[in-house]
Design an enzyme around this catalytic site. Sequence first.
Site, PDB file in Angstrom:
ATOM      1  N   LYS A 134       0.856  -1.194   0.000  1.00 22.74           N
ATOM      2  CA  LYS A 134       0.000   0.000   0.000  1.00 22.74           C
ATOM      3  C   LYS A 134       0.886   1.236   0.000  1.00 22.74           C
ATOM      4  O   LYS A 134       1.728   1.393   0.874  1.00 22.74           O
ATOM      5  CB  LYS A 134      -0.905  -0.009   1.245  1.00 22.74           C
ATOM      6  CG  LYS A 134      -1.633   1.317   1.524  1.00 22.74           C
ATOM      7  CD  LYS A 134      -2.584   1.222   2.722  1.00 22.74           C
ATOM      8  CE  LYS A 134      -3.113   2.601   3.111  1.00 22.74           C
ATOM      9  NZ  LYS A 134      -4.036   2.571   4.267  1.00 22.74           N
ATOM     10  N   ASP A 174      -2.171  10.047   4.220  1.00 23.04           N
ATOM     11  CA  ASP A 174      -3.581   9.697   4.389  1.00 23.04           C
ATOM     12  C   ASP A 174      -4.260  10.685   5.329  1.00 23.04           C
ATOM     13  O   ASP A 174      -4.219  10.550   6.546  1.00 23.04           O
ATOM     14  CB  ASP A 174      -3.705   8.265   4.937  1.00 23.04           C
ATOM     15  CG  ASP A 174      -5.161   7.837   5.077  1.00 23.04           C
ATOM     16  OD1 ASP A 174      -6.040   8.553   4.552  1.00 23.04           O
ATOM     17  OD2 ASP A 174      -5.399   6.777   5.690  1.00 23.04           O
ATOM     18  N   LYS A 209      -9.710  12.697   8.816  1.00 15.40           N
ATOM     19  CA  LYS A 209      -9.258  12.200  10.113  1.00 15.40           C
ATOM     20  C   LYS A 209      -9.159  13.361  11.111  1.00 15.40           C
ATOM     21  O   LYS A 209      -8.951  14.503  10.706  1.00 15.40           O
ATOM     22  CB  LYS A 209      -7.848  11.602   9.966  1.00 15.40           C
ATOM     23  CG  LYS A 209      -7.777  10.273   9.262  1.00 15.40           C
ATOM     24  CD  LYS A 209      -6.342   9.753   9.274  1.00 15.40           C
ATOM     25  CE  LYS A 209      -6.221   8.449   8.508  1.00 15.40           C
ATOM     26  NZ  LYS A 209      -6.970   7.336   9.140  1.00 15.40           N
ATOM     27  N   ASP A 238       1.968   5.972   5.781  1.00 19.44           N
ATOM     28  CA  ASP A 238       0.940   5.113   5.186  1.00 19.44           C
ATOM     29  C   ASP A 238       1.394   4.503   3.850  1.00 19.44           C
ATOM     30  O   ASP A 238       0.672   3.750   3.221  1.00 19.44           O
ATOM     31  CB  ASP A 238      -0.369   5.898   5.019  1.00 19.44           C
ATOM     32  CG  ASP A 238      -1.607   5.020   5.145  1.00 19.44           C
ATOM     33  OD1 ASP A 238      -1.504   3.925   5.718  1.00 19.44           O
ATOM     34  OD2 ASP A 238      -2.674   5.436   4.649  1.00 19.44           O
ATOM     35  N   ASP A 267     -11.894   7.345   3.979  1.00 16.10           N
ATOM     36  CA  ASP A 267     -10.703   7.022   4.760  1.00 16.10           C
ATOM     37  C   ASP A 267     -10.353   5.536   4.673  1.00 16.10           C
ATOM     38  O   ASP A 267      -9.296   5.121   5.111  1.00 16.10           O
ATOM     39  CB  ASP A 267     -10.919   7.450   6.222  1.00 16.10           C
ATOM     40  CG  ASP A 267      -9.618   7.527   7.005  1.00 16.10           C
ATOM     41  OD1 ASP A 267      -8.540   7.480   6.372  1.00 16.10           O
ATOM     42  OD2 ASP A 267      -9.694   7.635   8.244  1.00 16.10           O
ATOM     43  N   GLU A 274      -9.258   3.973   2.194  1.00 14.16           N
ATOM     44  CA  GLU A 274      -8.711   4.149   0.845  1.00 14.16           C
ATOM     45  C   GLU A 274      -7.665   3.091   0.489  1.00 14.16           C
ATOM     46  O   GLU A 274      -7.477   2.790  -0.685  1.00 14.16           O
ATOM     47  CB  GLU A 274      -8.096   5.553   0.711  1.00 14.16           C
ATOM     48  CG  GLU A 274      -6.647   5.709   1.211  1.00 14.16           C
ATOM     49  CD  GLU A 274      -6.457   5.424   2.694  1.00 14.16           C
ATOM     50  OE1 GLU A 274      -7.448   5.520   3.438  1.00 14.16           O
ATOM     51  OE2 GLU A 274      -5.335   5.088   3.110  1.00 14.16           O
ATOM     52  N   ARG A 310      -7.626  -0.114   0.926  1.00 11.27           N
ATOM     53  CA  ARG A 310      -8.207  -1.288   0.269  1.00 11.27           C
ATOM     54  C   ARG A 310      -8.607  -0.970  -1.172  1.00 11.27           C
ATOM     55  O   ARG A 310      -8.662  -1.864  -2.014  1.00 11.27           O
ATOM     56  CB  ARG A 310      -9.376  -1.823   1.106  1.00 11.27           C
ATOM     57  CG  ARG A 310     -10.581  -0.952   1.180  1.00 11.27           C
ATOM     58  CD  ARG A 310     -11.513  -1.326   2.341  1.00 11.27           C
ATOM     59  NE  ARG A 310     -10.988  -0.876   3.623  1.00 11.27           N
ATOM     60  CZ  ARG A 310     -11.573  -1.112   4.798  1.00 11.27           C
ATOM     61  NH1 ARG A 310     -12.682  -1.842   4.846  1.00 11.27           N
ATOM     62  NH2 ARG A 310     -11.042  -0.663   5.916  1.00 11.27           N
TER      63      ARG A 310
HETATM   64  N1  BES Z   1      -4.029   4.243   7.079  1.00 10.36           N
HETATM   65  C1  BES Z   1      -5.189   4.003   7.846  1.00 10.36           C
HETATM   66  C2  BES Z   1      -4.977   2.928   8.899  1.00 10.36           C
HETATM   67  C3  BES Z   1      -4.074   3.283  10.039  1.00 10.36           C
HETATM   68  C4  BES Z   1      -4.578   3.897  11.171  1.00 10.36           C
HETATM   69  C5  BES Z   1      -2.726   2.947   9.993  1.00 10.36           C
HETATM   70  C6  BES Z   1      -3.738   4.193  12.217  1.00 10.36           C
HETATM   71  C7  BES Z   1      -1.888   3.246  11.043  1.00 10.36           C
HETATM   72  C8  BES Z   1      -2.404   3.871  12.158  1.00 10.36           C
HETATM   73  C9  BES Z   1      -6.337   3.549   6.947  1.00 10.36           C
HETATM   74  O1  BES Z   1      -6.352   4.062   5.664  1.00 10.36           O
HETATM   75  C10 BES Z   1      -7.594   3.978   7.599  1.00 10.36           C
HETATM   76  O2  BES Z   1      -7.795   5.148   7.709  1.00 10.36           O
HETATM   77  N2  BES Z   1      -8.418   3.030   8.001  1.00 10.36           N
HETATM   78  C11 BES Z   1      -9.646   3.332   8.651  1.00 10.36           C
HETATM   79  C12 BES Z   1     -10.678   2.398   8.110  1.00 10.36           C
HETATM   80  C13 BES Z   1     -12.091   2.752   8.518  1.00 10.36           C
HETATM   81  C14 BES Z   1     -12.510   4.081   7.899  1.00 10.36           C
HETATM   82  C15 BES Z   1     -13.015   1.653   8.069  1.00 10.36           C
HETATM   83  C16 BES Z   1      -9.430   3.144  10.142  1.00 10.36           C
HETATM   84  O3  BES Z   1      -8.699   2.263  10.538  1.00 10.36           O
HETATM   85  O4  BES Z   1     -10.001   3.930  10.902  1.00 10.36           O
HETATM   86 ZN    ZN Z   2      -4.521   4.694   4.928  1.00 15.58          ZN
HETATM   87 MN    MN Z   3      -7.373   5.939   5.607  1.00 19.46          MN
END
Ligand code: BES
Ligand code: ZN
Ligand code: MN
Length: 478
Positions: free
Chosen positions: A243, A248, A255, A266, A325, A327, A329
């Site tokens: 990824k 992000d 966020k 990220d 968010d 993104e 996937r």
């Molecule tokens: N890059 C983040 C995941 C992440 C969060 C990595 C904290 C490292 C530390 C990912 O893109 C994300 O934002 N995921 C969301 C998914 C949700 C919206 C279903 C998450 O984990 O909140």
């Molecule tokens: Zn992310």
């Molecule tokens: Mn995200």
Amino acid sequence: MQLNLKKPREVKGILAVAVMQGQALPFPEVTRSVRKDEFEGKAGQLLAIDTHGKAAFRKLVLYGLGEKKEFKADCLRRFGGAAVRYAAQVKSPSVAVFVLLKPARDTVRLACEGAILANYRPVKFKTKKDDYFEVKELDVVTNEQLGDVLKKAAIMANAQNYVRDINENPANIATPQLLADEARKLAKERKLDVAVFDKGDLKRLKMNAILAVNQGSALPPVFVVLEYNRGRKNLPLYAVVGKGITFDSGGISIKPSKGMQDMKYDKTGAVTAMGIIKAVSELGLPIRLMAAFAATENMPSGSAQKPGDIITAYNGKTIEVLNTDAEGRLILADTLAYVAEAKPRAIIDLATLTGAMIVCLGRNRAGLFTNDDHLAKVIYDSGEKTFERVWRMPLDSEYKEMNKADFGDIKNIGSETGDAGSITAACFLSEFIGDCRWAHIDIAGVDNIASSHGYLEKGASGIGVRLVTEALARLAKR
Ligand code: BES
Ligand code: ZN
Ligand code: MN
């Protein structure tokens, strides 16, 4: 750092020796007067002694490995790390390490890895590097012929440092373009094949999920495919996918600002994929390997994708974007579908995919999701060996059901509440792998570390490089 093999009597400067608790201290002429309250070999304990001419070397550094029954091999990486950190602290350009434990092949490998990893510090943006002293030489004390062990340890640890160093670039520097440039540079150095697809190419290829995530960014996306041994069709093909979100922000589903700076990491999966193909090529593993990643920012703007948008991914499935968010996937969907067309023996993807992963496993193990029990065992065992540990998570059909969309084929969040968030994310990815054997490693908790430990400094960890390279080495043997 230069690695040399030395005989014990050839050491002149600092000699670091790892000692198990309760074990008689080595070099009695030097250590005779050491009191038990000064040093008894407790895990992580360190004592430096001037030899005052009582030995050929100038300084003896004793390092405690703790009690034998609680001994973990990773302590020897910490030992290598402590030796280098001590040398750096006293500004010595070289240090010798001596491990009395057997088998020397293993113990020497561990100490070397720890030493090389500890010698990397995230100081590339400091203009004054006074507080950072780089150790130039590591002398490994042994009477055995271990040149190949040193070489392998150096390949693994240097590939990890390579990932840390690229990953340490924040988003204003590590743009998608920079990652493409790094891929080209690596391809040139390692004689790999490389293809860089630009925004126009992605449109032609209908990689709409990558394009959708990129929509809000002022910077164009890239899609990169590196190939090792591309022409050697008799060798089994494997693929690693990463990824590559260079920042992000969450996009329109933005966020909270607290901690958002960490989202410069990220892109870890993409950079790790480069580190893996670098290590695999240097080891000369008898496989073909494809390393692929898409790189883009995830930003809010007037042109950004919106909750409710429906996009058609590279494999034709329609995705309802309910949270911008989620993104990672999306860009992985197109990348995995593209890689699956080459029908590799296995695809291994690495991604900082979900915050929920940190809730599940904290920061000590990454989540492993796979549709293949053999792959699960190989990766789990590789994790124990490299101390880049994983824990297997489920992919039951009930979780997959949670991704069913009202209007598209599949939605990019499993539920509003985030139930089983890491698992539904992995299930989402499984929709894009065709019928390939596949493993997904969610490295969200381990991609960077908040405070330094035995051999890794605060910052990008590079965790995943040694894990997956080791797994590929094991798969290559079958
Ligand atoms: N890059 C983040 C995941 C992440 C969060 C990595 C904290 C490292 C530390 C990912 O893109 C994300 O934002 N995921 C969301 C998914 C949700 C919206 C279903 C998450 O984990 O909140
Ligand atoms: Zn992310
Ligand atoms: Mn995200």
